[in-house]
Design a protein around this motif. Structure first.
Motif, PDB file in Angstrom:
ATOM      1  N   LYS A 182      57.449 -31.246   0.145  1.00 18.17           N
ATOM      2  CA  LYS A 182      56.141 -30.816  -0.339  1.00 18.17           C
ATOM      3  C   LYS A 182      55.143 -30.720   0.815  1.00 18.17           C
ATOM      4  N   PRO A 183      54.405 -29.612   0.901  1.00 18.31           N
ATOM      5  CA  PRO A 183      53.444 -29.448   2.002  1.00 18.31           C
ATOM      6  C   PRO A 183      52.079 -30.049   1.665  1.00 18.31           C
ATOM      7  N   TYR A 184      51.435 -30.591   2.693  1.00 15.12           N
ATOM      8  CA  TYR A 184      50.077 -31.119   2.580  1.00 15.12           C
ATOM      9  C   TYR A 184      49.276 -30.630   3.785  1.00 15.12           C
ATOM     10  N   ARG A 185      47.980 -30.422   3.573  1.00 15.57           N
ATOM     11  CA  ARG A 185      47.124 -29.988   4.673  1.00 15.57           C
ATOM     12  C   ARG A 185      46.927 -31.144   5.645  1.00 15.57           C
ATOM     13  N   ASN A 186      47.176 -30.877   6.914  1.00 14.08           N
ATOM     14  CA  ASN A 186      47.129 -31.908   7.941  1.00 14.08           C
ATOM     15  C   ASN A 186      46.502 -31.384   9.220  1.00 14.08           C
ATOM     16  N   ILE A 187      45.881 -32.293   9.944  1.00 15.08           N
ATOM     17  CA  ILE A 187      45.468 -31.991  11.307  1.00 15.08           C
ATOM     18  C   ILE A 187      46.708 -31.931  12.193  1.00 15.08           C
ATOM     19  N   ILE A 206      51.019 -33.367  17.781  1.00 12.07           N
ATOM     20  CA  ILE A 206      50.967 -34.632  17.057  1.00 12.07           C
ATOM     21  C   ILE A 206      50.383 -34.357  15.679  1.00 12.07           C
ATOM     22  N   ILE A 207      51.024 -34.891  14.649  1.00 16.88           N
ATOM     23  CA  ILE A 207      50.500 -34.815  13.285  1.00 16.88           C
ATOM     24  C   ILE A 207      50.123 -36.239  12.884  1.00 16.88           C
ATOM     25  N   PRO A 208      48.844 -36.616  12.989  1.00 13.77           N
ATOM     26  CA  PRO A 208      48.458 -38.001  12.706  1.00 13.77           C
ATOM     27  C   PRO A 208      48.862 -38.465  11.314  1.00 13.77           C
ATOM     28  N   GLY A 209      48.853 -37.555  10.346  1.00 16.18           N
ATOM     29  CA  GLY A 209      49.209 -37.931   8.986  1.00 16.18           C
ATOM     30  C   GLY A 209      50.690 -38.165   8.790  1.00 16.18           C
ATOM     31  N   TRP A 210      51.493 -37.796   9.787  1.00 17.80           N
ATOM     32  CA  TRP A 210      52.940 -38.043   9.724  1.00 17.80           C
ATOM     33  C   TRP A 210      53.326 -39.198  10.647  1.00 17.80           C
ATOM     34  N   ARG A 254      42.741 -28.616  18.162  1.00 14.58           N
ATOM     35  CA  ARG A 254      43.028 -29.169  16.837  1.00 14.58           C
ATOM     36  C   ARG A 254      43.131 -28.034  15.834  1.00 14.58           C
ATOM     37  N   LEU A 255      44.233 -28.034  15.097  1.00 14.80           N
ATOM     38  CA  LEU A 255      44.470 -27.041  14.062  1.00 14.80           C
ATOM     39  C   LEU A 255      44.651 -27.756  12.734  1.00 14.80           C
ATOM     40  N   ILE A 256      44.606 -26.976  11.670  1.00 19.51           N
ATOM     41  CA  ILE A 256      44.993 -27.467  10.352  1.00 19.51           C
ATOM     42  C   ILE A 256      46.185 -26.636   9.899  1.00 19.51           C
ATOM     43  N   ALA A 257      47.186 -27.293   9.329  1.00 14.50           N
ATOM     44  CA  ALA A 257      48.358 -26.577   8.833  1.00 14.50           C
ATOM     45  C   ALA A 257      48.917 -27.304   7.621  1.00 14.50           C
ATOM     46  N   SER A 258      49.674 -26.584   6.833  1.00 21.54           N
ATOM     47  CA  SER A 258      50.431 -27.202   5.746  1.00 21.54           C
ATOM     48  C   SER A 258      51.729 -27.742   6.334  1.00 21.54           C
ATOM     49  N   VAL A 259      51.942 -29.044   6.168  1.00 15.14           N
ATOM     50  CA  VAL A 259      53.100 -29.722   6.759  1.00 15.14           C
ATOM     51  C   VAL A 259      53.720 -30.631   5.701  1.00 15.14           C
ATOM     52  N   ASN A 260      55.022 -30.653   5.643  1.00 16.13           N
ATOM     53  CA  ASN A 260      55.713 -31.539   4.695  1.00 16.13           C
ATOM     54  C   ASN A 260      55.836 -32.938   5.295  1.00 16.13           C
ATOM     55  N   THR A 261      54.739 -33.659   5.286  1.00 21.24           N
ATOM     56  CA  THR A 261      54.678 -34.955   5.958  1.00 21.24           C
ATOM     57  C   THR A 261      55.454 -36.053   5.236  1.00 21.24           C
ATOM     58  N   GLY A 262      56.078 -35.729   4.117  1.00 22.10           N
ATOM     59  CA  GLY A 262      56.977 -36.691   3.480  1.00 22.10           C
ATOM     60  C   GLY A 262      58.338 -36.747   4.147  1.00 22.10           C
ATOM     61  N   TYR A 272      58.213 -28.729   8.586  1.00 20.07           N
ATOM     62  CA  TYR A 272      57.869 -27.315   8.706  1.00 20.07           C
ATOM     63  C   TYR A 272      56.352 -27.161   8.715  1.00 20.07           C
ATOM     64  N   PHE A 273      55.897 -26.018   9.216  1.00 20.89           N
ATOM     65  CA  PHE A 273      54.471 -25.757   9.397  1.00 20.89           C
ATOM     66  C   PHE A 273      54.155 -24.351   8.891  1.00 20.89           C
ATOM     67  N   THR A 274      53.129 -24.234   8.058  1.00 17.35           N
ATOM     68  CA  THR A 274      52.665 -22.927   7.592  1.00 17.35           C
ATOM     69  C   THR A 274      51.137 -22.955   7.498  1.00 17.35           C
ATOM     70  N   ASN A 275      50.555 -21.775   7.291  1.00 13.64           N
ATOM     71  CA  ASN A 275      49.119 -21.646   6.984  1.00 13.64           C
ATOM     72  C   ASN A 275      48.222 -22.313   8.026  1.00 13.64           C
ATOM     73  N   PHE A 276      48.434 -21.962   9.283  1.00 13.67           N
ATOM     74  CA  PHE A 276      47.599 -22.516  10.352  1.00 13.67           C
ATOM     75  C   PHE A 276      46.187 -21.954  10.295  1.00 13.67           C
ATOM     76  N   GLU A 277      45.218 -22.798  10.639  1.00 12.92           N
ATOM     77  CA  GLU A 277      43.846 -22.363  10.859  1.00 12.92           C
ATOM     78  C   GLU A 277      43.203 -23.300  11.876  1.00 12.92           C
ATOM     79  N   ILE A 278      42.124 -22.843  12.475  1.00 18.03           N
ATOM     80  CA  ILE A 278      41.410 -23.674  13.438  1.00 18.03           C
ATOM     81  C   ILE A 278      40.708 -24.805  12.697  1.00 18.03           C
ATOM     82  N   ALA A 279      40.842 -26.026  13.197  1.00 17.25           N
ATOM     83  CA  ALA A 279      40.220 -27.181  12.551  1.00 17.25           C
ATOM     84  C   ALA A 279      38.729 -27.214  12.860  1.00 17.25           C
TER      85      ALA A 279
END
Length: 233
Positions: free
Chosen positions: A146-151, A169-173, A200-208, A216-223
């Motif tokens: 499952k993807p979650y929005r992450n820095i 680095i994905i701090p939330g992972w 720093r970017l924001i992306a959808s990442v399956n941090t589980g 995996y990483f999708t939907n990148f945007e500038i943080a």
């Protein structure tokens, strides 16, 4: 493919190493399916290879490096991602598990529910993998998928096999473990992105996911502001 799922019993094995394909066929039979091998030919286009898959196919077991003997001029990950869009269950196997997962596989990892080390492919992993694919198609996505929005913070810019890559680095992972991905993956979402260490970017990442090769990483945007982003205090 017009046959209903209940009428399908073939698992197509796609590999440019015939010896492995034959060995995998034994495991497919042990899992209760009928193996169908694609080990010869030269495919320059993914769609041409897809057309070789019989209509009564239940799923596909595909090697990642299809070009070693000239079977295809694209990766198995490209094919598996195409089959994912067509809702055809497909498992990706590689004997270069650690080498391939960061770049060539990472590009399509969001469309590869199951990645297997070829040394560990057996009847159990085949049956379980097919079930994971079918559940995901039905919207029952496993917690580690499952993807979650992450820095996502860039910590290095490099090259691997002639391709531009970034370490992040994905701090939330895991705030202490860097993960490598191809720069081209970010540029699919941010066309003119110029990588800089510390960006720093924001992306959808399956941090589980437990292991880095499964991320995996999708939907990148500038943080901009981190509020409301999973994994960010």
């Amino acid at each position: 493919m017009t046959a209903s799922l209940g009428d399908r019993n073939k698992i197509v094995i796609i590999d440019d190493e015939e010896d492995f394909a034959v060995t995998a066929a034994w495991e497919v039979e042990d899992a209760g399916y009928e193996p169908f091998l694609i080990v010869e030919g030269t495919f320059n286009d993914i769609d041409d290879l897809v057309l070789q898959i019989p209509q009564d196919t239940y799923g596909v077991l595909c090697d990642h490096r299809l070009g070693k003997s000239g079977l295809a001029n694209f990766y198995g990950s490209d094919l598996v991602a195409t089959l994912y869009d067509q809702r055809i269950p497909a498992l990706l196997g590689t004997q270069f598990y650690d080498m391939d997962s960061d770049v060539s596989i990472r590009k399509h990892r969001h469309k590869i529910p199951v990645l297997l080390n070829k040394d560990k492919i057996d009847s159990s992993s085949i049956k379980a993998g097919m079930e994971i694919c079918l559940l995901e198609f039905d919207g029952n996505v496993a917690s580690d998928r499952k993807p979650y929005r992450n820095i996502v913070r860039l910590v290095d810019v490099n090259q691997e096999s002639g391709e531009d890559v970034v370490d992040v680095i994905i701090p939330g992972w895991n705030p202490y473990k860097a993960v490598r991905l191809p720069l081209a993956l970010i540029c699919e979402w941010l066309l003119e992105f110029q990588p800089k260490i510390g960006a720093r970017l924001i992306a959808s990442v399956n941090t589980g996911a437990e292991n880095p090769e499964d991320l995996y990483f999708t939907n990148f945007e500038i943080a901009t502001e981190p509020e409301g982003i999973d994994g960010i205090p």
